[in-house]
Write a protein that holds these residues in place. Structure first.
Motif: not given
Ligand SMILES: [Zn+2]
Length: 257
Positions: A9, A11, A95
């Motif tokens: 996870h 970004h 998400e």
């Molecule tokens: Zn996140």
């Protein structure tokens, strides 16, 4: 050569990284992090996530509107998302979830969450769940949506052992971020002790939540190595073993061959 690991996870689609992608991808590779999930959160974040996966190997994509951006998730965005989800780099939806820490209207959050859960069920795609100060409602909506059928993970888990157990009972995975390395995160560390090794994932959530020893600094995907080092010590196993296990878990959840 460091052990290989998977940041499930991150970004890189955030402004903190987007104009300097090669630097952060190279640094991740130096730390053994050769696979990542680039996770979307709004229209621009989703579009950037796809662009990154088309540019670099080892990148998988999740697309969705996170709770804070739920008010932007209208019918045209839903239609666009559905088209983007057909891209070969996509492994899931996220998400998505509920976040009661900020003051985004709860009805808009629930509407967007429910719509994206329906999409996950329709397309049989696993989900990445953002749950903050909203564990009971997230649990109820996941259960009602039949998450057992399409699978999912609670990302950057911040609940206690009882919370972890009820999501495990829904067949879900639990993902630990840098928060599990913080000295005062006793409940989260206790939760990590009860999650079976074949249900644990690790992540950075970069640029947020840098793990010890970088707490308070800007996080980056390579630092998932430090989450693994710290969590492996807590679990009394070798970091390389935890890295291999969490990578296998991620491949199983997102059906990556
Ligand atoms: Zn996140």
């Amino acid at each position: 050569m460091p052990f290989k690991s998977y940041d499930t996870h991150t970004h890189l689609n955030d402004d903190a990284f987007y104009n300097d992608l090669s630097t952060y991808v190279d640094r991740a590779h130096e730390l053994g992090v050769t696979e990542m999930n680039i996770v979307g959160y709004d229209a621009q974040g989703n579009q950037r996530a796809l662009a990154i996966a088309h540019q670099f190997p080892g990148m998988h994509v999740l697309l969705g509107f996170q709770p804070e951006n739920a008010p932007e998730f209208n019918a045209p965005e839903l239609a666009k998302l559905k088209m983007q989800l057909a891209d070969a780099a996509v492994v899931g939806i996220g998400e998505i979830g509920l976040d009661y820490h900020w003051d985004t209207p709860v009805d808009a959050q629930m509407k967007a969450f429910a719509a994206q859960l329906s999409l996950a069920r329709e397309l049989n795609l696993p989900v990445v769940i953002h749950a903050r100060d909203a564990m009971d409602d997230v649990y109820a909506m996941l259960k009602a949506a039949g998450v057992e059928q399409f699978g999912g993970v609670i990302h950057s888990f911040t609940g206690d052992a009882a919370d972890a157990q009820r999501f495990l009972d829904l067949g879900m995975y639990i993902s630990f971020s840098g928060i599990v390395t913080f000295k005062n995160a006793k409940d989260i560390q206790a939760a990590a002790q009860i999650v079976p090794l074949d249900r644990i994932l690790v992540e950075t959530d970069a640029p947020f939540l840098a793990p010890t020893p970088y707490r308070g600094k800007q996080n980056e995907p390579g630092y998932v190595k430090y989450v693994i080092d710290n969590l492996a010590a807590q679990l009394q196993i070798e970091p390389a073993e935890l890295a291999a296990q969490t990578t296998a878990n991620a491949h199983r959840l997102w059906r990556i061959k």
